[in-house]
Design a protein around this motif. Sequence first.
Motif, mmCIF file in Angstrom:
data_model
loop_
_atom_site.group_PDB
_atom_site.id
_atom_site.type_symbol
_atom_site.label_atom_id
_atom_site.label_comp_id
_atom_site.label_asym_id
_atom_site.label_seq_id
_atom_site.Cartn_x
_atom_site.Cartn_y
_atom_site.Cartn_z
ATOM 1 N N TYR A 95 1.109 -1.967 0.163
ATOM 2 C CA TYR A 95 0.509 0.268 -0.065
ATOM 3 C C TYR A 95 0.888 1.697 0.131
ATOM 4 N N ALA A 146 -3.335 5.770 -1.240
ATOM 5 C CA ALA A 146 -3.076 5.364 -0.343
ATOM 6 C C ALA A 146 -2.223 6.246 1.285
ATOM 7 N N LEU A 178 -6.505 2.962 -4.713
ATOM 8 C CA LEU A 178 -6.189 2.114 -4.317
ATOM 9 C C LEU A 178 -5.913 0.891 -5.245
#
Length: 475
Positions: A377, A383, A443
């Motif tokens: 991430y 993120a 994401l």
Amino acid sequence: MPELLRPDICVIGAGSGGLSVAAAAAAFGVPVVVVEKGAMGGECLNTGCVPSKALLAAAGHAAAARTAARFGIGDGAPTIDFAKVRAHVRAVIAAIAPNDSIARFTGLGVKVIAGTARFAGPDTVAVGGRFIVKARRFVIATGSRPAVPAIPGLADVPFLTNETIFDLDECPRHLAVIGAGPVGLELAQAFRRLGAAVTVIEQAAPLAKDDPECAAVVLAALAREGVDLRFGQAVTSVSATADSIRLTIGDGEGAASILASHVLVAAGRRAQFADLDLERAGVRHGPEGIVVDRGLRTSNRRVYAIGDVIGGARFTHAANHQAGLVIRNALFRLPVRYDPDAVPWATYTDPELAQAGLTEAEARRRGHRIKVLRWPYHDNDRAQAEGETSGHIKVITTRHGRILGATIVGARAGELIALWGLAVSRRLPIRAVAGLVFAYPTLGEIGRRAAISSFLPGLTHPLVRRIITWMRRLG
């Protein structure tokens, strides 16, 4: 005399799976009877998915308030009114309940009977002394109930399960949770964020069905928030004190005690079918629940069973998927095959943990020669912007690139896993995901970067380098 009913389909259980069968059959004009002895909507609406996610949402706002200072907002001190939290949970249930109500299904043409169904024969169900139902097909969707371990003294104290914990008037002072599966850990984090001290005790591995590498990220997050995690330890006895409940962990010289204000039992679930008199219908069952074939039929060809009552993947969406298969087979005689590998799942802790298809361990156990792809991430721009950099994706493919499964641990993993569920069910190659175009910044790009990483080793292969050199010389 009891009233005789002759519908095409009789559904026993008005939870998500049973109601999905009833709604679909009624939409095709098929006469349907639904029998439910409890609340419409079943466990999911009343004591499971819906109230737990509502509670987690409230707890998530408390956690966001505590960490908002890193964005330059607030003083990090939320005020929690537990009565209003409880009111929020009830309001969410009330908002969704009309979708599962007797009024709605009556309007759809379904006859709903409140009562306990018992088989009186292979093609007959009795509901008290009021109704006899002779149907062409039956669908058992009676769900499951909390499993209560045989711990000495547990029955003598007022313990909680998911069926009762949402009725609490006050936040527990100290909540002891027996069991570290999804239910136990979700509620442990929620109550910790709402102000309770929380201890989780698990004799076996926590989140045992999930990838342990990814589960460890969730457990580390809970520990950072102050949840006391006791794994590999068994509760050997429970007893009441003047103002607390004492849980003894271990025995002999290594025994320890925990004093809790409340105890939550979250040690799994058991199929619920004891009062159906299945033997009269010739329906086989075992330790996990009613036995079905890949087409979800029982040993009685007139009877199907779906959802928690058959064991396996005990998820609302699994029951709904199974309901669709039953409709296809029962109404249209189409061949169906339930594939549990195609059913994703998610644990809604923070970070979330989601799975589609096979984990790494399961893929190896089945003898696949695999490649493991990862992407973190923290290398994703969205993120970073949202401060949600904990977690990663882990994708399992065959050596030739077919996607076998994926695990995601991180923010909104439950939403992101849908793509990988499609990839597994459609047996897609990893290049299919690598070639997708994702909006920026999202994401979802994390999954694409993992997919692209599958091809990176080939870029340094001598033959590839020579081809590139030749192409450059050609102008």
